[in-house]
Design a protein around this motif. Structure first.
Motif, PDB file in Angstrom:
ATOM      1  N   TYR A 131      35.173  28.449  26.471  1.00 35.42           N
ATOM      2  CA  TYR A 131      34.174  28.961  25.527  1.00 35.42           C
ATOM      3  C   TYR A 131      32.896  29.390  26.242  1.00 35.42           C
ATOM      4  N   THR A 132      33.044  30.402  27.067  1.00 33.76           N
ATOM      5  CA  THR A 132      31.918  30.998  27.785  1.00 33.76           C
ATOM      6  C   THR A 132      32.297  32.421  28.144  1.00 33.76           C
ATOM      7  N   ASP A 133      31.296  33.288  28.281  1.00 34.79           N
ATOM      8  CA  ASP A 133      31.549  34.683  28.643  1.00 34.79           C
ATOM      9  C   ASP A 133      31.600  34.890  30.156  1.00 34.79           C
ATOM     10  N   ALA A 134      31.314  33.859  30.914  1.00 34.43           N
ATOM     11  CA  ALA A 134      31.307  33.983  32.374  1.00 34.43           C
ATOM     12  C   ALA A 134      32.664  33.560  32.955  1.00 34.43           C
ATOM     13  N   PRO A 135      33.082  34.208  34.040  1.00 33.25           N
ATOM     14  CA  PRO A 135      32.424  35.309  34.732  1.00 33.25           C
ATOM     15  C   PRO A 135      32.650  36.646  34.018  1.00 33.25           C
ATOM     16  N   GLU A 136      31.652  37.528  34.056  1.00 31.01           N
ATOM     17  CA  GLU A 136      31.759  38.805  33.377  1.00 31.01           C
ATOM     18  C   GLU A 136      32.591  39.812  34.160  1.00 31.01           C
ATOM     19  N   GLY A 137      32.643  39.634  35.475  1.00 28.06           N
ATOM     20  CA  GLY A 137      33.360  40.588  36.322  1.00 28.06           C
ATOM     21  C   GLY A 137      34.460  39.933  37.126  1.00 28.06           C
ATOM     22  N   TRP A 138      35.425  40.736  37.557  1.00 25.96           N
ATOM     23  CA  TRP A 138      36.551  40.239  38.329  1.00 25.96           C
ATOM     24  C   TRP A 138      36.215  40.227  39.812  1.00 25.96           C
ATOM     25  N   ASN A 139      36.634  39.151  40.461  1.00 22.63           N
ATOM     26  CA  ASN A 139      36.496  39.007  41.899  1.00 22.63           C
ATOM     27  C   ASN A 139      37.644  38.118  42.367  1.00 22.63           C
ATOM     28  N   PRO A 140      38.463  38.575  43.302  1.00 29.20           N
ATOM     29  CA  PRO A 140      39.589  37.742  43.767  1.00 29.20           C
ATOM     30  C   PRO A 140      39.164  36.436  44.420  1.00 29.20           C
ATOM     31  N   ASP A 141      37.864  36.303  44.717  1.00 32.16           N
ATOM     32  CA  ASP A 141      37.373  35.061  45.319  1.00 32.16           C
ATOM     33  C   ASP A 141      36.962  34.026  44.273  1.00 32.16           C
ATOM     34  N   LEU A 142      37.111  34.340  42.988  1.00 30.34           N
ATOM     35  CA  LEU A 142      36.812  33.358  41.949  1.00 30.34           C
ATOM     36  C   LEU A 142      37.677  32.119  42.136  1.00 30.34           C
ATOM     37  N   ASN A 143      37.153  30.961  41.740  1.00 28.71           N
ATOM     38  CA  ASN A 143      37.973  29.756  41.847  1.00 28.71           C
ATOM     39  C   ASN A 143      39.002  29.701  40.715  1.00 28.71           C
ATOM     40  N   HIS A 144      39.845  28.694  40.741  1.00 26.30           N
ATOM     41  CA  HIS A 144      40.966  28.596  39.797  1.00 26.30           C
ATOM     42  C   HIS A 144      40.493  28.647  38.345  1.00 26.30           C
ATOM     43  N   TYR A 145      39.485  27.859  38.007  1.00 25.69           N
ATOM     44  CA  TYR A 145      39.015  27.800  36.620  1.00 25.69           C
ATOM     45  C   TYR A 145      38.338  29.101  36.202  1.00 25.69           C
ATOM     46  N   GLU A 146      37.596  29.709  37.121  1.00 21.38           N
ATOM     47  CA  GLU A 146      36.942  30.989  36.814  1.00 21.38           C
ATOM     48  C   GLU A 146      37.971  32.083  36.602  1.00 21.38           C
ATOM     49  N   ARG A 147      39.033  32.065  37.377  1.00 20.90           N
ATOM     50  CA  ARG A 147      40.090  33.073  37.199  1.00 20.90           C
ATOM     51  C   ARG A 147      40.759  32.906  35.846  1.00 20.90           C
ATOM     52  N   ILE A 148      41.003  31.671  35.450  1.00 20.35           N
ATOM     53  CA  ILE A 148      41.602  31.421  34.147  1.00 20.35           C
ATOM     54  C   ILE A 148      40.693  31.918  33.028  1.00 20.35           C
ATOM     55  N   ARG A 149      39.403  31.606  33.122  1.00 18.66           N
ATOM     56  CA  ARG A 149      38.459  32.054  32.087  1.00 18.66           C
ATOM     57  C   ARG A 149      38.387  33.570  32.028  1.00 18.66           C
ATOM     58  N   TYR A 150      38.298  34.202  33.192  1.00 18.29           N
ATOM     59  CA  TYR A 150      38.214  35.665  33.195  1.00 18.29           C
ATOM     60  C   TYR A 150      39.473  36.278  32.594  1.00 18.29           C
ATOM     61  N   CYS A 151      40.625  35.768  32.957  1.00 21.75           N
ATOM     62  CA  CYS A 151      41.882  36.303  32.441  1.00 21.75           C
ATOM     63  C   CYS A 151      41.960  36.166  30.927  1.00 21.75           C
ATOM     64  N   ILE A 152      41.620  34.998  30.411  1.00 23.95           N
ATOM     65  CA  ILE A 152      41.640  34.792  28.960  1.00 23.95           C
ATOM     66  C   ILE A 152      40.677  35.755  28.271  1.00 23.95           C
ATOM     67  N   ASN A 153      39.464  35.860  28.787  1.00 27.87           N
ATOM     68  CA  ASN A 153      38.478  36.749  28.176  1.00 27.87           C
ATOM     69  C   ASN A 153      38.916  38.202  28.249  1.00 27.87           C
ATOM     70  N   ALA A 154      39.485  38.596  29.379  1.00 27.78           N
ATOM     71  CA  ALA A 154      39.902  39.984  29.540  1.00 27.78           C
ATOM     72  C   ALA A 154      41.101  40.322  28.655  1.00 27.78           C
ATOM     73  N   LEU A 155      42.095  39.475  28.631  1.00 28.73           N
ATOM     74  CA  LEU A 155      43.324  39.814  27.914  1.00 28.73           C
ATOM     75  C   LEU A 155      43.254  39.538  26.418  1.00 28.73           C
ATOM     76  N   THR A 156      42.326  38.678  25.979  1.00 29.66           N
ATOM     77  CA  THR A 156      42.273  38.360  24.545  1.00 29.66           C
ATOM     78  C   THR A 156      40.977  38.770  23.858  1.00 29.66           C
ATOM     79  N   ARG A 157      39.964  39.256  24.625  1.00 30.75           N
ATOM     80  CA  ARG A 157      38.680  39.570  23.987  1.00 30.75           C
ATOM     81  C   ARG A 157      38.097  40.921  24.392  1.00 30.75           C
ATOM     82  N   ILE A 158      38.648  41.577  25.378  1.00 32.92           N
ATOM     83  CA  ILE A 158      38.055  42.786  25.923  1.00 32.92           C
ATOM     84  C   ILE A 158      37.955  43.894  24.866  1.00 32.92           C
ATOM     85  N   ARG A 159      36.837  44.589  24.853  1.00 36.07           N
ATOM     86  CA  ARG A 159      36.659  45.832  24.086  1.00 36.07           C
ATOM     87  C   ARG A 159      35.942  46.847  24.984  1.00 36.07           C
ATOM     88  N   PHE A 160      34.649  46.618  25.178  1.00 32.23           N
ATOM     89  CA  PHE A 160      33.843  47.511  26.006  1.00 32.23           C
ATOM     90  C   PHE A 160      33.631  46.930  27.394  1.00 32.23           C
TER      91      PHE A 160
END
Length: 273
Positions: free
Chosen positions: A157-186
């Motif tokens: 339940y956070t909007d971070a990280p806003e951008g993709w970076n392959p150096d993100l840690n495990h939890y950040e990658r999971i959050r980004y993936c969820i936000n991108a695949l289930t919430r992305i619009r603009f």
């Protein structure tokens, strides 16, 4: 065999049944694909989940943001809004079983013979298909683990990280993936995710924002099927970008797309007595 893709159902099960009757859907022959958000907002979330579970291999779905939020509600992390009409579902005897069934559902489906990708909201344009598979699988595998509430649900339940970076840690990658695949619009011009604007593209006043599907993409060779963005009302301007959320729960209509004929069939929201 026919492949039918349906937009966000949101508990509008009566409308779904009418659509399937219209096309003479036969689970022994055809496959029903859902872009997710089967539940919430409409009054028949329980019936919708039971139907998809019962169809077994004749139905395929990806998780939407409302399914993920249901895990948080069940864990006491989130409080259900009355407008989501989830009381009947949560109180049902088979809710624990349905919740476990949902945990097994992926964030990504592919139809290789048609070079098609399906997610709930979209696909980051900077991801190639290998990265998409890898990151979606990372989330799916974590959801299947006993500690999924700590690893995923309590942290998402956070909007971070806003951008993709392959150096993100495990939890950040999971959050980004969820936000991108289930919430992305603009997206911003630099590729960062924006979650504030939910309007149709022509009404967005921020000139630095564009719909994710208007960016040059590493998956341009694929047909992409998604829902989530009801304000689009199915319009993307690109036949390879199929937007299927047409706001049935907002008194608009439910859309079914027949892949083989490229035909869309719609059902107006029924008035409930």
């Amino acid at each position: 065999m026919a492949n039918y893709f349906v937009g966000d159902i949101h508990g509008c099960f009566s409308e779904l049944k009418k659509l399937l009757e219209t096309v003479d859907f036969n689970p022994s022959r055809d496959v029903l694909w859902s872009v997710g958000d089967l539940i919430a907002r409409g009054s028949e979330s329980l019936a919708t989940l039971r139907f998809f579970e019962h169809l077994d291999n004749a139905a395929r779905m990806v998780l939407g943001n409302h399914e993920l939020n249901l895990f948080g509600i069940n864990a006491g992390i989130r409080t259900p809004r009355p407008s989501c009409q989830l009381t009947e579902l949560i109180a049902s005897d088979d809710f624990p079983r349905l919740l476990e069934w949902l945990r097994l559902q992926p964030l990504l489906h592919e139809v290789p013979e048609h070079q098609l990708l399906m997610t709930h909201a979209g696909i980051p344009p900077q991801w190639d298909v290998d990265t998409l598979r890898q990151e979606a699988t990372r989330v799916s595998e974590a959801l299947k683990q006993p500690d999924y509430l700590d690893v995923i649900i309590s942290r998402m339940y956070t909007d971070a990280p806003e951008g993709w970076n392959p150096d993100l840690n495990h939890y950040e990658r999971i959050r980004y993936c969820i936000n991108a695949l289930t919430r992305i619009r603009f997206l911003y011009s630099d590729g960062r995710l924006d979650f504030a604007c939910k309007l149709p593209p022509e009404e967005c006043v921020d000139s630095d924002l564009k719909p994710w599907f208007l960016f040059p993409s590493k998956t341009d060779n694929y047909i992409k099927v998604f829902g989530h963005w009801a304000a689009l009302m199915g319009e993307t301007g690109n036949p390879k970008i199929q937007a299927l959320d047409t706001g049935c729960c907002w008194d608009q209509y439910l859309t079914l797309w027949h892949l083989e004929s490229n035909q869309k069939i719609t059902q107006k929201r029924l008035k409930k007595s």
